[in-house]
Enzyme design. Structure first.
Site, PDB file in Angstrom:
ATOM      1  N   HIS A 157     -26.841  -3.695  -3.263  1.00 30.07           N
ATOM      2  CA  HIS A 157     -26.378  -2.377  -3.817  1.00 30.07           C
ATOM      3  C   HIS A 157     -25.454  -1.594  -3.015  1.00 30.07           C
ATOM      4  O   HIS A 157     -25.439  -0.529  -2.954  1.00 30.07           O
ATOM      5  CB  HIS A 157     -27.565  -1.591  -4.068  1.00 30.07           C
ATOM      6  CG  HIS A 157     -28.427  -2.351  -4.925  1.00 30.07           C
ATOM      7  ND1 HIS A 157     -28.585  -2.311  -5.976  1.00 30.07           N
ATOM      8  CD2 HIS A 157     -29.773  -2.971  -4.249  1.00 30.07           C
ATOM      9  CE1 HIS A 157     -29.798  -3.135  -6.411  1.00 30.07           C
ATOM     10  NE2 HIS A 157     -30.180  -3.619  -5.599  1.00 30.07           N
ATOM     11  N   SER A 279       2.588   3.165   5.024  1.00 33.56           N
ATOM     12  CA  SER A 279       2.673   3.923   3.955  1.00 33.56           C
ATOM     13  C   SER A 279       4.069   4.776   4.521  1.00 33.56           C
ATOM     14  O   SER A 279       4.473   4.813   5.277  1.00 33.56           O
ATOM     15  CB  SER A 279       1.650   5.334   4.076  1.00 33.56           C
ATOM     16  OG  SER A 279       2.110   6.316   3.561  1.00 33.56           O
ATOM     17  N   LYS A 285      -0.830   5.323   8.549  1.00 32.68           N
ATOM     18  CA  LYS A 285      -1.745   4.175   7.759  1.00 32.68           C
ATOM     19  C   LYS A 285      -1.385   2.710   7.878  1.00 32.68           C
ATOM     20  O   LYS A 285      -0.310   2.452   8.468  1.00 32.68           O
ATOM     21  CB  LYS A 285      -1.204   4.719   6.266  1.00 32.68           C
ATOM     22  CG  LYS A 285      -1.889   5.886   5.680  1.00 32.68           C
ATOM     23  CD  LYS A 285      -3.348   6.044   5.715  1.00 32.68           C
ATOM     24  CE  LYS A 285      -3.957   5.017   4.642  1.00 32.68           C
ATOM     25  NZ  LYS A 285      -3.719   5.316   3.113  1.00 32.68           N
ATOM     26  N   GLU A 292      -5.888  -6.133  -1.142  1.00 32.60           N
ATOM     27  CA  GLU A 292      -5.803  -5.332  -2.790  1.00 32.60           C
ATOM     28  C   GLU A 292      -5.037  -6.147  -3.774  1.00 32.60           C
ATOM     29  O   GLU A 292      -5.430  -6.270  -4.955  1.00 32.60           O
ATOM     30  CB  GLU A 292      -5.203  -4.126  -2.265  1.00 32.60           C
ATOM     31  CG  GLU A 292      -6.121  -3.039  -1.790  1.00 32.60           C
ATOM     32  CD  GLU A 292      -5.539  -1.806  -1.323  1.00 32.60           C
ATOM     33  OE1 GLU A 292      -5.749  -0.768  -1.641  1.00 32.60           O
ATOM     34  OE2 GLU A 292      -4.405  -1.983  -0.595  1.00 32.60           O
TER      35      GLU A 292
END
Ligand code: ARG
Length: 458
Positions: A157, A279, A285, A292
């Site tokens: 979980h 970024s 970043k 992804e």
């Protein structure tokens, strides 16, 4: 004059819009190598059946080799009227060798031809995916060996559950990708049934022996037993689509773990700069874009599976032009998964585990099950032990203490026989080492599994 495979019974030309809608050359040109291999085998079968002379057969084979070379070196020039790859090859063959080319299609239909081409293509790319999966497995195995004893939190979980080792986590994915490899092998085995010689649907009446074709095309180990099914069947493609889609789902789950683990909050792993991006606005970043994209690509793999099943579901026997739609999705799934697996293997190989961050994320509550197991060793029934430890967890929360900070009196309050030995439970390495059931997270077991995989992957 335009070389067409049909048209004698037509009084009007095909509309320009219809041509654009119908033509498949722009994508099925990818089948050219397997299409030519199938045609070479077919020419041999025609000769064996006495339908063409030995000289004609040689002329056709040499001509087909020439066409193959033109495609390979980029000198092939497509022409108006090259409806599909089959038409284009035959048209060019005709230009190169003359009249003999007009005999190549004897007893054959584009229906059994394209069914054969797609199987050959699918078998080839499926093998390549199998090799890519293997490379990813090896990258995971290297990490697993290096981190067989590296402690980290295991989750259910996405809540801290029990301590595990990072090596154990790596091996979980190795298992998944092994099943993917097996699924692909299974699908390949069923793809190795030859449709060629089934004609348009009913078989060929000119005496071409199909069994001999399996010798010329050694990817095939048997001939299809029913000519209708031979031209109508795309099950092997659906199976491979599913195998590819499930690999995509596995990659997506791996990616999701690594996205979470590489966040600043977790910091369990650091992805290499080479597999991250920055970024345009925020200078600090470093984003896990490789992961992804792996997660995102699974959507197309699933979509392509569903698209094929949807195309097939309402089709009457036997061949229908709808089936031309089987190609682009399969090419796309192969291309997508092929690159995704290559990236995944490299990103896994170059990621850096951060054992100190993993260790810092372990907390005493993750040893609550170990405490309950200890009570079981003291003769307490597990259900009662669970409840007693539950009360200790609640006490610790009330007193704002960790479990190991709770005084012995609290332990004795739930079970009077306990003594200070109970504190020996608060040892993450010991907890993990005790999970020595086969397949468990004990470093010893993880190393055994690594050795097994090493033996298999050699
Ligand atoms: N381009 C077609 C396909 O991919 C080849 C088979 C065409 N057969 C036919 N009867 N029109 O399915």
């Amino acid at each position: 004059m335009e070389h067409r495979l049909w048209g004698g019974r037509f009084a009007e030309p095909t509309a320009e819009t219809m041509r654009r809608f119908n033509d498949s050359f722009r994508f099925d040109v990818r089948l050219v190598t397997v299409d030519i291999a199938g045609s070479i085998a077919w020419a041999g079968a025609l000769e064996q059946a006495g339908l063409i002379s030995t000289e004609e057969c040689e002329t056709l084979v040499q001509g087909l080799e020439l066409v193959r070379r033109e495609f390979a070196d980029g000198s092939f020039e497509p022409k108006e009227g090259d409806e599909d790859v089959h038409t284009a090859v035959e048209r060019r063959l005709h230009e190169l060798v003359g009249a003999a080319a007009l005999k190549l299609h004897t007893g054959r239909s584009r229906n059994d031809q394209v069914a054969t081409d797609m199987r050959l293509f699918a078998i080839g790319v499926a093998r390549q995916i199998g090799e890519r999966l293997m490379a990813l497995q090896l990258a995971l195995l290297d990490q697993a060996e290096a981190h067989a004893a590296t402690l980290m939190p295991g989750y259910t979980h996405l809540q801290r559950a029990q301590p595990i080792t990072f090596g154990h986590w790596c091996l979980a994915y190795l298992e998944m990708f092994e099943r993917d490899r097996q699924r692909i092998e299974d699908a390949i085995a069923r793809a190795r049934t030859l449709p060629l010689g089934a004609g348009a649907l009913a078989g060929n009446s000119l005496g071409v022996e199909r069994e001999r074709l399996t010798e010329a095309l050694d990817e095939f180990d048997e001939v299809a037993g029913n000519s209708l099914d031979a031209v109508a069947d795309r099950d092997y493609l659906a199976e491979l689509h599913f195998a590819f889609a499930l690999s995509g789902v596995h990659l997506s789950r791996l990616a999701e773990d690594l996205i979470i683990y590489s966040s600043t909050e977790f910091g369990f792993v650091e992805l290499a700069d080479a597999y991250s991006t920055g970024s345009s606005l925020m200078p600090q970043k470093k984003n896990p874009d490789s992961m992804e994209l792996l997660r995102g690509k699974s959507g197309r793999l699933i979509g392509n599976l569903v698209a094929l099943l949807t195309v097939l579901k309402g089709l009457p026997m036997t061949y229908n032009k709808d089936m031309q739609e089987d190609k682009e999705g399969f090419f796309d799934s192969f291309d997508t998964l092929d690159l995704a697996l290559e990236v995944a293997a490299a990103a896994v190989a170059t990621m850096r585990a951060r054992p100190e961050r993993m260790l810092a994320a372990l907390d005493d509550a993750m040893l609550a099950t170990d405490l309950a197991d200890e009570l079981v060793r003291h003769g307490v029934a597990f259900r009662e032990a669970h409840s007693k430890v539950g009360r200790l967890v609640r006490r610790a929360l009330e007193l704002n203490l960790s479990l190991r900070e709770l005084p012995l009196a609290e332990y004795q309050a739930v079970h009077p026989e306990l003594d200070s030995n109970i504190y020996a439970c608060f040892d993450f390495a010991r907890s993990v080492a005790r999970k020595e059931s086969s397949g468990g997270t004990a470093p010893q077991r993880v190393l055994e599994q690594c050795a097994r995989w090493r033996g298999e992957k050699r």
